[in-house]
Design a protein around this motif. Structure first.
Motif, PDB file in Angstrom:
ATOM      1  N   PRO A 186     -40.456  10.602 -41.013  1.00  0.00           N
ATOM      2  CA  PRO A 186     -40.235  11.983 -40.580  1.00  0.00           C
ATOM      3  C   PRO A 186     -39.130  12.581 -42.012  1.00  0.00           C
ATOM      4  O   PRO A 186     -39.496  13.641 -41.519  1.00  0.00           O
ATOM      5  N   LEU A 187     -38.613  11.773 -42.091  1.00  0.00           N
ATOM      6  CA  LEU A 187     -36.847  12.469 -42.974  1.00  0.00           C
ATOM      7  C   LEU A 187     -37.933  12.886 -44.185  1.00  0.00           C
ATOM      8  O   LEU A 187     -37.358  13.850 -45.166  1.00  0.00           O
ATOM      9  N   VAL A 188     -38.988  12.767 -44.784  1.00  0.00           N
ATOM     10  CA  VAL A 188     -39.717  13.335 -45.794  1.00  0.00           C
ATOM     11  C   VAL A 188     -40.177  14.663 -45.558  1.00  0.00           C
ATOM     12  O   VAL A 188     -40.380  15.893 -46.256  1.00  0.00           O
ATOM     13  N   ALA A 189     -39.836  15.577 -45.040  1.00  0.00           N
ATOM     14  CA  ALA A 189     -40.000  16.418 -43.647  1.00  0.00           C
ATOM     15  C   ALA A 189     -38.987  17.357 -44.708  1.00  0.00           C
ATOM     16  O   ALA A 189     -39.613  19.259 -44.309  1.00  0.00           O
ATOM     17  N   THR A 190     -38.003  16.532 -44.896  1.00  0.00           N
ATOM     18  CA  THR A 190     -37.032  17.479 -44.871  1.00  0.00           C
ATOM     19  C   THR A 190     -36.717  18.430 -46.062  1.00  0.00           C
ATOM     20  O   THR A 190     -36.112  18.965 -46.934  1.00  0.00           O
ATOM     21  N   ILE A 191     -38.050  17.689 -47.193  1.00  0.00           N
ATOM     22  CA  ILE A 191     -38.029  17.891 -48.765  1.00  0.00           C
ATOM     23  C   ILE A 191     -39.668  18.351 -48.390  1.00  0.00           C
ATOM     24  O   ILE A 191     -39.942  18.433 -49.986  1.00  0.00           O
ATOM     25  N   THR A 192     -39.990  19.021 -47.388  1.00  0.00           N
ATOM     26  CA  THR A 192     -41.406  20.086 -47.828  1.00  0.00           C
ATOM     27  C   THR A 192     -42.360  19.018 -47.716  1.00  0.00           C
ATOM     28  O   THR A 192     -43.771  19.775 -48.302  1.00  0.00           O
TER      29      THR A 192
END
Length: 244
Positions: A186-192
């Motif tokens: 889910p951390l990849v959601a912070t880079i769109t």
């Protein structure tokens, strides 16, 4: 089980789920993106983890020091920080070089997902590198000496004896690390990157609901985790072990 059944009943009966059919397609696409992130980064990370672990056991001291330093730095810093350094740091430098913008790599380098894959792969390689180091060191030397006594080459000993035995020893730990890798995606959601977490966050903004999307997200990750655990347990049971 009774408490879990009561929670599920209350969630279904008292909460709103009329929005779910409208976002089912987006949720399915988000799950696919999350799984692709998980599978690709675990496979690539394990490919790098094997030499990182092996060189710490057998390599010359400069390579040992380099591998140890890599694992220490990556494991000692937050994954979110590494992700942002790659995307907002390195990714912001590439557009300043015309040669990169005109190369065949530019269509990928201007996207967010390669940086997410790179950060998750590096993190997985560092953690699994330490796991494989212990696994390689834990293989009994007598098994390797017996293989050499049969005339096997160093490469054949590694391919047929040392690596399979090390993977067998590391498999339970690899199972847990893969589950942790799933929870890191889910951390990849912070880079769109639009994974399932990003889709649920968008649903919360559009429907003004809090509990229902988050409960659904928890259920999705719970099901994926259960599938991973069962898959690794299946492979553990398939690998023959020596009886006492």
């Amino acid at each position: 089980m009774a408490v879990a059944a009561a929670i599920v009943f209350c969630a279904v009966w008292f909460l709103r789920w009329d929005w779910l059919p409208d976002y089912a397609g987006r949720l399915a696409n988000g799950v696919v993106v999350s799984l692709l992130m998980l599978v690709s980064t675990c496979l690539l990370g394990f490919v790098f983890a094997v030499p990182i672990g092996l060189v710490q056991v057998t390599g010359p001291w400069p390579l040992k020091l380099l591998a140890k330093g890599f694992c220490t730095i990556i494991r000692g810093t937050p994954l979110l920080l590494q992700l942002w350094l790659l995307y907002y740091g390195l990714g912001s430098l590439f557009p300043q070089f015309p040669a990169i913008r005109q190369s065949f790599l530019w269509p990928w380098l201007r996207e967010a997902w390669p940086y997410g894959v790179a950060a998750l792969t590096i993190s997985f390689a560092a953690y699994e590198g330490e796991v494989m180091r212990g696994a390689f060191a834990g293989v009994p030397p007598g098994e390797l000496e017996a293989a050499r006594a049969f005339g096997m080459s160093r490469w054949k000993v590694f391919r047929r004896i040392w690596l399979p035995r090390a993977v067998h020893r590391a498999l339970p730990t690899l199972s847990g690390e893969t589950v942790l890798q799933l929870k890191s995606t889910p951390l990849v959601a912070t880079i769109t990157v639009i994974d399932v977490y990003a889709v649920v966050s968008k649903i919360r903004q559009m429907t003004f609901l809090t509990y229902e999307p988050l409960l659904l997200l928890a259920l999705i990750y719970l099901c994926l985790t259960a599938f991973l655990v069962l898959a690794f347990r299946y492979f553990e049971n398939k690998i023959p072990t020596r009886s006492a």
